[in-house]
Design an enzyme around this catalytic site. Structure first.
Site, PDB file in Angstrom:
ATOM      1  CE  LYS A 175      -1.784   2.878   2.800  1.00 26.98           C
ATOM      2  NZ  LYS A 175      -1.858   4.061   1.908  1.00 26.98           N
ATOM      3  CD  GLU A 250      13.640   1.020  10.199  1.00 26.17           C
ATOM      4  OE1 GLU A 250      14.042   2.057  10.777  1.00 26.17           O
ATOM      5  OE2 GLU A 250      14.007  -0.107  10.543  1.00 26.17           O
ATOM      6  CD  GLU A 381       9.592  13.286  11.622  1.00 25.10           C
ATOM      7  OE1 GLU A 381       8.468  12.770  11.734  1.00 25.10           O
ATOM      8  OE2 GLU A 381      10.544  12.734  11.024  1.00 25.10           O
TER       9      GLU A 381
HETATM   10  P1  NAD Z   1       2.244   8.258   7.830  1.00 23.28           P
HETATM   11  O1  NAD Z   1       2.532   7.512   9.084  1.00 23.28           O
HETATM   12  O2  NAD Z   1       1.170   9.267   7.860  1.00 23.28           O
HETATM   13  O3  NAD Z   1       1.846   7.234   6.665  1.00 23.28           O
HETATM   14  C1  NAD Z   1       2.714   6.193   6.246  1.00 23.28           C
HETATM   15  C2  NAD Z   1       1.886   5.125   5.562  1.00 23.28           C
HETATM   16  O4  NAD Z   1       1.014   4.532   6.527  1.00 23.28           O
HETATM   17  C3  NAD Z   1       0.981   5.656   4.454  1.00 23.28           C
HETATM   18  O5  NAD Z   1       0.933   4.719   3.405  1.00 23.28           O
HETATM   19  C4  NAD Z   1      -0.369   5.755   5.150  1.00 23.28           C
HETATM   20  O6  NAD Z   1      -1.457   5.699   4.265  1.00 23.28           O
HETATM   21  C5  NAD Z   1      -0.317   4.530   6.046  1.00 23.28           C
HETATM   22  N1  NAD Z   1      -1.223   4.567   7.194  1.00 23.28           N
HETATM   23  C6  NAD Z   1      -1.801   5.648   7.768  1.00 23.28           C
HETATM   24  N2  NAD Z   1      -2.581   5.260   8.803  1.00 23.28           N
HETATM   25  C7  NAD Z   1      -2.488   3.913   8.887  1.00 23.28           C
HETATM   26  C8  NAD Z   1      -3.055   2.928   9.747  1.00 23.28           C
HETATM   27  N3  NAD Z   1      -3.889   3.260  10.738  1.00 23.28           N
HETATM   28  N4  NAD Z   1      -2.735   1.637   9.550  1.00 23.28           N
HETATM   29  C9  NAD Z   1      -1.880   1.287   8.559  1.00 23.28           C
HETATM   30  N5  NAD Z   1      -1.315   2.167   7.705  1.00 23.28           N
HETATM   31  C10 NAD Z   1      -1.609   3.467   7.867  1.00 23.28           C
HETATM   32  O7  NAD Z   1       3.636   8.890   7.354  1.00 23.28           O
HETATM   33  P2  NAD Z   1       3.898   9.839   6.110  1.00 23.28           P
HETATM   34  O8  NAD Z   1       3.352  11.191   6.414  1.00 23.28           O
HETATM   35  O9  NAD Z   1       3.484   9.166   4.839  1.00 23.28           O
HETATM   36  O10 NAD Z   1       5.497   9.870   6.086  1.00 23.28           O
HETATM   37  C11 NAD Z   1       6.263  10.773   6.806  1.00 23.28           C
HETATM   38  C12 NAD Z   1       6.820  10.098   8.046  1.00 23.28           C
HETATM   39  O11 NAD Z   1       7.592   8.966   7.676  1.00 23.28           O
HETATM   40  C13 NAD Z   1       7.779  10.987   8.816  1.00 23.28           C
HETATM   41  O12 NAD Z   1       7.548  10.853  10.189  1.00 23.28           O
HETATM   42  C14 NAD Z   1       9.155  10.425   8.463  1.00 23.28           C
HETATM   43  O13 NAD Z   1      10.161  10.682   9.413  1.00 23.28           O
HETATM   44  C15 NAD Z   1       8.854   8.977   8.332  1.00 23.28           C
HETATM   45  N6  NAD Z   1       9.858   8.294   7.515  1.00 23.28           N
HETATM   46  C16 NAD Z   1      10.706   7.412   8.108  1.00 23.28           C
HETATM   47  C17 NAD Z   1      11.710   6.779   7.358  1.00 23.28           C
HETATM   48  C18 NAD Z   1      12.650   5.803   7.983  1.00 23.28           C
HETATM   49  O14 NAD Z   1      13.193   4.966   7.255  1.00 23.28           O
HETATM   50  N7  NAD Z   1      12.877   5.836   9.283  1.00 23.28           N
HETATM   51  C19 NAD Z   1      11.805   7.055   5.991  1.00 23.28           C
HETATM   52  C20 NAD Z   1      10.915   7.954   5.422  1.00 23.28           C
HETATM   53  C21 NAD Z   1       9.936   8.549   6.188  1.00 23.28           C
END
Ligand code: NAD
Length: 479
Positions: A175, A250, A381
């Site tokens: 997804k 992650e 963050e």
């Molecule tokens: P997010 O947590 O909002 O979403 C990530 C994914 O999870 C999306 O596909 C989203 O649709 C899905 N999601 C949302 N709610 C969910 C649920 N209840 N159950 C399952 N899946 C769900 O994050 P984002 O805004 O897309 O990304 C930014 C974040 O990602 C930042 O905090 C960033 O630091 C982090 N990030 C971490 C790494 C790493 O490797 N550590 C790399 C890139 C980004």
């Protein structure tokens, strides 16, 4: 005419039964709809899991070199389409062109890298106490992998989960984030063309709370790899462990660059600006705290402000720094800018929407000084181009401040002092530590992951470590 893209399930392009779609717009000009994607439901996700479960054993039995051939052919197809993929990534996510092109190239390189690994997997022969025993360790796939990915590296992160999962013989349900799913759809198209058997990869777009939750909770999936925010990651981790699945999360970061008394302020400012404002600050490893020795503080701040003020902002297509990905992300950054000022930090530069760019989700590169370690701007963050500068008296205090947050993803130090550098490497609480380099930027062949709230810590991604999550070992005594 805006194109409507479908889910990829069991080797077919299919629409969700509800007929609902979601629009993806250009963050530099949100009036432009780039494409429509399926707003899928738990039922679509469940169909995808079923297809993946049906296809898994045959894929696991496919010889590693053949799995590798398909990954290599996929890399080649993505390479042929590099320029279109870069355009799509810029249009949906907003990255500046060199960053977008670099990210697409990284995805290509990942497919080539794991293509070679696929052929090598299988196991190792060991010596046995009884000469008649043939003792060996078999490496087997785990089963069906559920991959949930964020928007900020919309092609590289899916690639760094997908390629090792497939190389090891797992089937996959994926997804992508709803803000920028297009490049993942293109990966699915390339894998299909390269000859991936039906059902081995299934891509379903839609809300995380519906599609993602079904992937995690459905009995048909065996492991969950999630990259995203720490808030959602904790939820995903709890759900997956409750369901008895292998899980890797992650998550976010609050990455520091410590600037030593021995550092050249201009060089340090260059490193911090590049780590903090690159990708519009929307990297999990972005530098969001500069922790600066008092002897070089004033010179460093002057240099950093100058760097921030000379960044060329505009549509990622032909400017140095693009927009934030969405109005939600822009609002969140602007809110942090307000909070920092109300907590007493000094706005040294930036802090608003750049002139003439209020149609898109643009924000100025922003520097706060007089930041105290317990302020929210120094702890949480932000995920936008905002750097908080904190002043410290000595190396010890710098190290304490660097480690004094819940996160531990990447940390760097700028110093000419070898002893300080070594101590920082040993004592920084971060999964990635850098000396005289920016906090961002990763090599694909070494492990990546965080400490503390930045990661579930048990598993790493990328390199050989990236394969461990997708494999299980079986020890065989054959007499
Ligand atoms: P997010 O947590 O909002 O979403 C990530 C994914 O999870 C999306 O596909 C989203 O649709 C899905 N999601 C949302 N709610 C969910 C649920 N209840 N159950 C399952 N899946 C769900 O994050 P984002 O805004 O897309 O990304 C930014 C974040 O990602 C930042 O905090 C960033 O630091 C982090 N990030 C971490 C790494 C790493 O490797 N550590 C790399 C890139 C980004």
């Amino acid at each position: 005419m805006v194109e409507t893209r479908e889910n990829y399930i069991d080797g077919e392009w299919v629409a969700t039964e509800t007929g609902e779609t979601l629009d993806v717009t250009n963050p530099a000009d949100p009036s432009e709809v780039i494409a429509q994607y399926q707003r899928s439901t738990a039922a679509d996700a469940s169909t995808a899991v079923e297809a993946a479960a049906d296809a898994q054993s045959e894929w696991a039995a496919t010889p590693g070199p053949e799995r590798g051939r398909i990954l290599r052919a996929t890399g080649a197809l993505l390479e042929e389409r590099k320029s279109e993929l870069t355009d799509l990534l810029i249009a949906e996510e907003g990255k500046a062109r060199p960053e977008a092109a670099g990210e697409v190239q990284r995805a290509i390189d990942i497919f080539y890298y794991f293509a070679t690994k696929a052929a090598d997997l299988g196991g190792t022969v060991k010596g046995a106490s009884a000469p008649s025993t043939n003792l060996y360790v078999r490496t087997e796939p785990v089963g069906v992998a559920a991959l949930i990915t964020p928007w900020n590296y919309p092609i590289a992160i899916p690639a760094w989960k997908l390629a090792p999962a497939l190389a090891a013989g797992n089937s996959v349900v994926l997804k992508p984030a709803s803000q920028a799913p297009g490049v993942v759809i293109e990966i699915a198209a390339a894998l299909d063309e390269a000859g991936l058997p039906d059902g081995v990869l299934n891509v379903v777009t839609g809300p995380g709370s519906e599609v993602g939750t079904e992937f995690i909770e459905n009995d048909g999936t065996d492991l969950v790899s999630f990259t995203g925010s720490s808030q959602v990651g904790q939820l995903v981790y709890d759900q997956a462990t409750d369901a008895g699945k292998r899980v890797q999360t992650e998550l976010g970061g609050k990455n520091p660059t410590v600037v030593s008394a021995s550092a050249d302020p201009a060089e340090a400012a260059d490193i911090v600006a590049s780590g903090g404002f690159g990708t519009t600050g929307q990297s999990c490893t972005a530098c969001s705290r500069a922790i600066v020795h008092e002897d070089v503080y004033d010179d460093f701040v002057a240099e950093l402000v100058e760097q921030a003020e000379t960044i060329d902002i505009g549509p990622g297509d032909d400017h140095e720094m693009g927009p934030q990905v969405s109005d939600d992300e822009l609002d969140s950054t602007l809110e942090y800018i307000d909070v920092a000022q109300s907590e007493g930090a000094t706005l040294a530069t930036g802090g608003g929407v750049p002139e003439g760019l209020d149609d898109g989700y643009f924000v100025e590169p922003t520097v706060f000084t007089d930041v105290e370690p317990d302020m929210r701007i120094a702890q949480e963050e932000v995920f936008g181009p905002v750097v908080a500068v904190l002043q410290v008296e000595d190396f010890e205090e710098g190290l304490d401040v660097a480690n004094g947050v819940e996160y531990g993803l990447s940390a760097s130090i700028v110093t000419d002092d070898h002893t300080e550098a070594n101590r920082f490497v040993e004592e920084a609480e971060a999964g990635v530590v850098k000396v005289n380099e920016k906090t961002t930027g990763l090599e694909l062949h070494v492990p990546f992951g965080g400490f503390k709230r930045s990661s579930s810590e048990t598993w790493r991604e990328q390199g050989d470590a990236g394969l461990d999550f997708y494999t299980i070992e079986k020890t065989v005594y054959d007499n």
